[in-house]
Design an enzyme around this catalytic site. Structure first.
Site, PDB file in Angstrom:
ATOM      1  N   VAL A 227      35.612 -70.311  33.051  1.00 50.68           N
ATOM      2  CA  VAL A 227      34.214 -69.933  33.157  1.00 50.68           C
ATOM      3  C   VAL A 227      34.486 -71.504  34.020  1.00 50.68           C
ATOM      4  CG1 VAL A 227      31.647 -70.198  33.200  1.00 50.68           C
ATOM      5  CG2 VAL A 227      33.548 -68.441  31.817  1.00 50.68           C
ATOM      6  N   CYS A 228      34.132 -71.511  35.364  1.00 52.12           N
ATOM      7  CA  CYS A 228      33.773 -72.915  36.047  1.00 52.12           C
ATOM      8  C   CYS A 228      32.730 -73.075  37.056  1.00 52.12           C
ATOM      9  CB  CYS A 228      35.398 -72.770  36.473  1.00 52.12           C
ATOM     10  SG  CYS A 228      35.394 -71.287  38.241  1.00 52.12           S
ATOM     11  N   ALA A 229      32.443 -73.981  37.131  1.00 58.31           N
ATOM     12  CA  ALA A 229      31.450 -74.464  38.656  1.00 58.31           C
ATOM     13  C   ALA A 229      32.103 -73.957  39.917  1.00 58.31           C
ATOM     14  CB  ALA A 229      31.558 -75.857  39.010  1.00 58.31           C
TER      15      ALA A 229
END
Length: 100
Positions: A6-8
């Site tokens: 999960v990232c930006a």
């Protein structure tokens, strides 16, 4: 094993995915690694074995925990490993969380 990162926005995370896949290939392990923003992680929540959050989105861990609902391990990637794009260390941690 299927890992969700999960990232930006996904720019730096895609490089980490590449390095993790290289390490998996060296180990002879079959892994699938998906990098998605928090807004899309619920679309694959039931299909993954481990969820790792980039340090830049660690504040969203409670939200991810709610989505995953205790089904699989959820952990924030070590800031140093993420910053140095240490795919080996990140993959090793994911495998440990998965019990490998």
């Amino acid at each position: 094993m299927k890992i969700l990162l999960v990232c930006a926005a996904g720019m730096s995370t895609s490089l980490l995915v590449t390095k993790m896949k290289e390490h998996a290939a060296n180990l002879g392990k079959e892994v699938e690694i998906i990098a998605l923003p928090i807004s899309e992680c619920s679309t694959v929540a039931d299909e993954v074995d481990v969820v790792l959050l980039g340090p830049q989105v660690r504040y969203q861990k409670p939200q991810v925990d709610t989505i995953i609902n205790g089904r699989v391990p959820v952990e924030v990637i070590d800031m140093r490993d993420y910053g140095t794009m240490n795919g080996e260390a990140v993959l090793n941690r994911a495998m440990a969380l998965h019990g490998e």
